[in-house]
Design a protein around this motif. Structure first.
Motif, PDB file in Angstrom:
ATOM      1  N   PHE A 145      25.710  24.357 -13.483  1.00 23.17           N
ATOM      2  CA  PHE A 145      26.865  25.241 -13.390  1.00 23.17           C
ATOM      3  C   PHE A 145      28.063  24.509 -12.789  1.00 23.17           C
ATOM      4  O   PHE A 145      29.216  24.788 -13.123  1.00 23.17           O
ATOM      5  CB  PHE A 145      26.515  26.451 -12.515  1.00 23.17           C
ATOM      6  N   LYS A 146      27.796  23.547 -11.923  1.00 22.86           N
ATOM      7  CA  LYS A 146      28.846  22.911 -11.136  1.00 22.86           C
ATOM      8  C   LYS A 146      29.615  21.834 -11.879  1.00 22.86           C
ATOM      9  O   LYS A 146      30.819  21.656 -11.662  1.00 22.86           O
ATOM     10  CB  LYS A 146      28.233  22.325  -9.863  1.00 22.86           C
ATOM     11  N   ALA A 147      28.934  21.071 -12.735  1.00 27.11           N
ATOM     12  CA  ALA A 147      29.603  19.946 -13.391  1.00 27.11           C
ATOM     13  C   ALA A 147      28.783  19.466 -14.576  1.00 27.11           C
ATOM     14  O   ALA A 147      27.546  19.470 -14.533  1.00 27.11           O
ATOM     15  CB  ALA A 147      29.799  18.783 -12.419  1.00 27.11           C
ATOM     16  N   PHE A 148      29.464  19.041 -15.637  1.00 27.73           N
ATOM     17  CA  PHE A 148      28.797  18.366 -16.745  1.00 27.73           C
ATOM     18  C   PHE A 148      28.374  16.968 -16.285  1.00 27.73           C
ATOM     19  O   PHE A 148      29.015  16.373 -15.402  1.00 27.73           O
ATOM     20  CB  PHE A 148      29.728  18.214 -17.943  1.00 27.73           C
ATOM     21  N   PRO A 149      27.327  16.399 -16.886  1.00 22.97           N
ATOM     22  CA  PRO A 149      26.937  15.033 -16.529  1.00 22.97           C
ATOM     23  C   PRO A 149      27.892  13.996 -17.113  1.00 22.97           C
ATOM     24  O   PRO A 149      28.461  14.197 -18.188  1.00 22.97           O
ATOM     25  CB  PRO A 149      25.555  14.900 -17.164  1.00 22.97           C
ATOM     26  N   MET A 183      27.610   5.574 -18.229  1.00 23.73           N
ATOM     27  CA  MET A 183      26.800   5.059 -17.127  1.00 23.73           C
ATOM     28  C   MET A 183      26.322   3.639 -17.417  1.00 23.73           C
ATOM     29  O   MET A 183      26.271   2.787 -16.516  1.00 23.73           O
ATOM     30  CB  MET A 183      25.585   5.969 -16.891  1.00 23.73           C
ATOM     31  N   LEU A 184      25.983   3.358 -18.669  1.00 23.46           N
ATOM     32  CA  LEU A 184      25.473   2.038 -19.038  1.00 23.46           C
ATOM     33  C   LEU A 184      26.563   0.983 -19.057  1.00 23.46           C
ATOM     34  O   LEU A 184      26.307  -0.190 -18.752  1.00 23.46           O
ATOM     35  CB  LEU A 184      24.788   2.111 -20.408  1.00 23.46           C
ATOM     36  N   SER A 185      27.783   1.367 -19.428  1.00 25.46           N
ATOM     37  CA  SER A 185      28.851   0.383 -19.585  1.00 25.46           C
ATOM     38  C   SER A 185      29.695   0.211 -18.329  1.00 25.46           C
ATOM     39  O   SER A 185      30.422  -0.768 -18.195  1.00 25.46           O
ATOM     40  CB  SER A 185      29.761   0.776 -20.750  1.00 25.46           C
ATOM     41  N   ASN A 186      29.597   1.147 -17.404  1.00 27.49           N
ATOM     42  CA  ASN A 186      30.444   1.110 -16.211  1.00 27.49           C
ATOM     43  C   ASN A 186      29.558   1.141 -14.958  1.00 27.49           C
ATOM     44  O   ASN A 186      29.128   2.216 -14.528  1.00 27.49           O
ATOM     45  CB  ASN A 186      31.412   2.288 -16.215  1.00 27.49           C
ATOM     46  N   PRO A 187      29.310  -0.003 -14.347  1.00 24.04           N
ATOM     47  CA  PRO A 187      28.410  -0.040 -13.178  1.00 24.04           C
ATOM     48  C   PRO A 187      29.017   0.599 -11.935  1.00 24.04           C
ATOM     49  O   PRO A 187      28.311   0.818 -10.951  1.00 24.04           O
ATOM     50  CB  PRO A 187      28.192  -1.544 -12.966  1.00 24.04           C
ATOM     51  N   ASN A 188      30.305   0.926 -11.976  1.00 17.16           N
ATOM     52  CA  ASN A 188      30.977   1.452 -10.793  1.00 17.16           C
ATOM     53  C   ASN A 188      31.008   2.976 -10.747  1.00 17.16           C
ATOM     54  O   ASN A 188      31.525   3.551  -9.789  1.00 17.16           O
ATOM     55  CB  ASN A 188      32.411   0.927 -10.745  1.00 17.16           C
ATOM     56  N   ILE A 189      30.468   3.614 -11.765  1.00 17.11           N
ATOM     57  CA  ILE A 189      30.579   5.071 -11.817  1.00 17.11           C
ATOM     58  C   ILE A 189      29.288   5.727 -11.325  1.00 17.11           C
ATOM     59  O   ILE A 189      28.180   5.243 -11.590  1.00 17.11           O
ATOM     60  CB  ILE A 189      30.935   5.548 -13.242  1.00 17.11           C
ATOM     61  N   ALA A 190      29.442   6.789 -10.584  1.00 10.52           N
ATOM     62  CA  ALA A 190      28.293   7.524 -10.040  1.00 10.52           C
ATOM     63  C   ALA A 190      28.040   8.772 -10.867  1.00 10.52           C
ATOM     64  O   ALA A 190      28.964   9.416 -11.366  1.00 10.52           O
ATOM     65  CB  ALA A 190      28.557   7.911  -8.590  1.00 10.52           C
ATOM     66  N   GLN A 191      26.762   9.118 -11.008  1.00  5.52           N
ATOM     67  CA  GLN A 191      26.370  10.322 -11.728  1.00  5.52           C
ATOM     68  C   GLN A 191      26.398  11.519 -10.775  1.00  5.52           C
ATOM     69  O   GLN A 191      26.166  11.385  -9.563  1.00  5.52           O
ATOM     70  CB  GLN A 191      24.976  10.163 -12.315  1.00  5.52           C
ATOM     71  N   TYR A 192      26.680  12.692 -11.321  1.00  6.18           N
ATOM     72  CA  TYR A 192      26.629  13.900 -10.497  1.00  6.18           C
ATOM     73  C   TYR A 192      25.171  14.171 -10.110  1.00  6.18           C
ATOM     74  O   TYR A 192      24.264  14.097 -10.961  1.00  6.18           O
ATOM     75  CB  TYR A 192      27.222  15.091 -11.240  1.00  6.18           C
ATOM     76  N   PRO A 193      24.883  14.498  -8.851  1.00  8.15           N
ATOM     77  CA  PRO A 193      23.504  14.709  -8.403  1.00  8.15           C
ATOM     78  C   PRO A 193      22.787  15.775  -9.233  1.00  8.15           C
ATOM     79  O   PRO A 193      23.328  16.823  -9.534  1.00  8.15           O
ATOM     80  CB  PRO A 193      23.685  15.177  -6.951  1.00  8.15           C
ATOM     81  N   GLY A 194      21.554  15.459  -9.595  1.00  6.09           N
ATOM     82  CA  GLY A 194      20.728  16.354 -10.405  1.00  6.09           C
ATOM     83  C   GLY A 194      20.499  15.804 -11.792  1.00  6.09           C
ATOM     84  O   GLY A 194      19.476  16.076 -12.414  1.00  6.09           O
ATOM     85  N   TYR A 195      21.488  15.034 -12.283  1.00  5.86           N
ATOM     86  CA  TYR A 195      21.352  14.444 -13.611  1.00  5.86           C
ATOM     87  C   TYR A 195      20.750  13.044 -13.555  1.00  5.86           C
ATOM     88  O   TYR A 195      20.504  12.409 -14.522  1.00  5.86           O
ATOM     89  CB  TYR A 195      22.724  14.357 -14.292  1.00  5.86           C
TER      90      TYR A 195
END
Length: 476
Positions: A454-458, A464-476
């Motif tokens: 409900f809070k955010a799309f993943p 995620m594979l091409s950008n090592p600096n990006i964090a995933q939203y928790p839960g995904y």
């Protein structure tokens, strides 16, 4: 946005630049600009702005996907049991649709960042272009449009891929590219930083756009964006102020009456729709694919005829409501009939977009009504109730009276907004912004503020594979 190099604006412009004749919006793109020339004068700047608007037509964002997801991921619509497998995962009660491998999220992410890259390319020339006295435009007006489009795209990214402003995890906004850089691998900015950039771009655009063409972003559209922004950051006084500014503008658009509203979405009337503020232009020379256009899945005469409103939603409309049996119908036009669909209850056809060439409306005056009503709910609920009854009874459903208070009033405001602006890109994010959970009465899918879906799309897996600096939203 698999990598920024895939969405850099010069590449996109080679596809989307159009003729700089006065009727450039009515013709299929004819002229391209060589990448080594870039924007050299006001005429090529005007061409670039036309290309920027053309990129917004993508069915992976404003042309179809944003309106589609905002209905199907909420409570008043569903994908039929008889379907093409497109969006079918939105029916799953286990919320298995919400995964980082979901192509719809990747398409939305990539399309919006492509628009931003185009805007960044245009804005890299800001301050370098001389005013051409032989044109009716000015560089200031054209660059203002680029700022406004970028603000809109960043707003839609942070709205869908991050938490509500001020709630929960505020560290995970979205990447904030502001210049063309093929090697950029940006981390997520904070939610506050993204909204601050939205505000900065809107302020850079405010009052500076000369055109009043509804096929281009304009000053009234910027005011609508301001009202959206202020609702998002919970500054309800300013949201009310900008909504009222739109409502007070009677030279640009008026609210359709009970007589004119039923035919607002017909192809014959799309150019004269009194409420339209900003629309995506589609015509016989510039059309989406019949498999990808918004009517493909949302109309009983479309290619896939599978996405519908729920009967529970339809049954809440009074028989006096002019939107009932015009925008929402119990009978369709294709074969088999809606009665033959295997769903229980049977589906309700959505007849807003009934031809592939119909323009897609991004903003219209009734949105300002509901932006103001939501703002007033939090600051002056008595006024909100009075204005709600006046709007609905005057313009849509004669005899309408609502007397509820508290959260019931908020839910009624947002319900009437969905009746009015169904398939125009609002329902999911309206519920999310106001922390209102739901259970879809047709599919049983339930979402509430305790669930990460409900809070955010993943963030898409490709990013995620091409950008090592990006964090995933928790839960995904």
């Amino acid at each position: 946005m698999k990598k920024f190099k895939y969405i850099i604006a010069p590449i996109v412009f080679a596809t989307f630049f159009v003729s700089c004749s006065e009727d450039f919006l009515d013709e299929k793109p004819q002229v391209t600009v060589e990448l080594n020339q870039g924007i050299t004068n006001e005429k090529t700047l005007e061409i670039a702005i036309a290309g920027l608007h053309n990129s917004m037509q993508s069915t992976n964002s404003y042309g179809a996907l944003i309106p589609t997801l905002n209905e199907l991921l909420a409570d008043n619509s569903f994908v039929s049991l008889r379907n093409s497998n497109r969006f079918a995962g939105t029916r799953q009660v286990d919320l298995s649709y919400y995964v980082r491998q979901q192509a719809d999220f990747a398409n939305l992410w990539g399309s919006l960042y492509s628009i931003i890259a185009n805007a960044n390319f245009v804005l890299s020339y800001e301050g370098q272009i001389q005013d051409d006295i032989n044109t009716t435009n000015t560089p200031e007006s054209l660059f203002a449009q680029a700022h406004a489009v970028r603000a809109m795209a960043f707003y839609d990214l942070v709205t869908h891929f991050s938490e509500v402003s001020g709630n929960g995890n505020q560290d995970l906004g979205v990447p904030l590219p502001l210049k063309v850089d093929v090697n950029a691998k940006l981390p997520r900015a904070t939610v506050t930083q993204v909204y601050n950039q939205v505000l900065a771009d809107l302020q850079a655009a405010e009052g500076k756009i000369l055109n009043q063409d509804k096929r281009l972003i304009n000053n009234v559209a910027v005011d609508i964006l301001f009202s959206r922004y202020y609702l998002a950051v919970k500054n309800y006084g300013m949201a009310d102020t900008y909504a009222q500014k739109v409502l007070s503008n009677n030279t640009f658009s008026t609210i359709a009456t009970t007589t004119s509203a039923p035919t607002m979405f017909t192809t014959a009337n799309e150019g004269s729709n009194p409420e339209t503020i900003f629309r995506l232009e589609f015509n016989d020379k510039d059309l989406p694919s019949s498999n990808d256009a918004i009517i493909a899945t949302w109309y009983s005469g479309g290619t896939y005829r599978q996405n519908f409103a729920t009967r529970a939603f339809y049954d809440k409309l009074s028989t006096a409501d002019v939107r009932r049996n015009t925008w929402f119908r119990l009978t369709g036009v294709g074969s088999p009939s809606l009665a033959a669909f295997p769903d229980t209850p049977k589906p309700v056809d959505v007849a807003k977009y009934t031809a592939i060439g119909t323009d897609v409306i991004l903003m219209r005056k009734s949105e300002a009504v509901f932006n103001q009503l939501e703002a007033l709910y939090y600051t002056n609920p008595t006024s909100a109730l009075a204005k709600l009854n006046t709007y609905v009874s005057t313009y849509r459903a004669p005899g309408y009276v609502f007397a509820g208070t508290g959260q019931a009033l908020l839910q009624e405001i947002l319900f009437q907004k969905d009746v009015e602006l169904f398939l125009e890109g609002f329902r999911y994010r309206d519920l999310k912004r106001n922390n209102l959970g739901f259970t879809n009465p047709q599919t049983g899918v339930a979402l509430d503020p305790t669930k990460y879906q409900f809070k955010a799309f993943p963030v898409p897996q490709s990013e995620m594979l091409s950008n090592p600096n990006i964090a995933q939203y928790p839960g995904y």
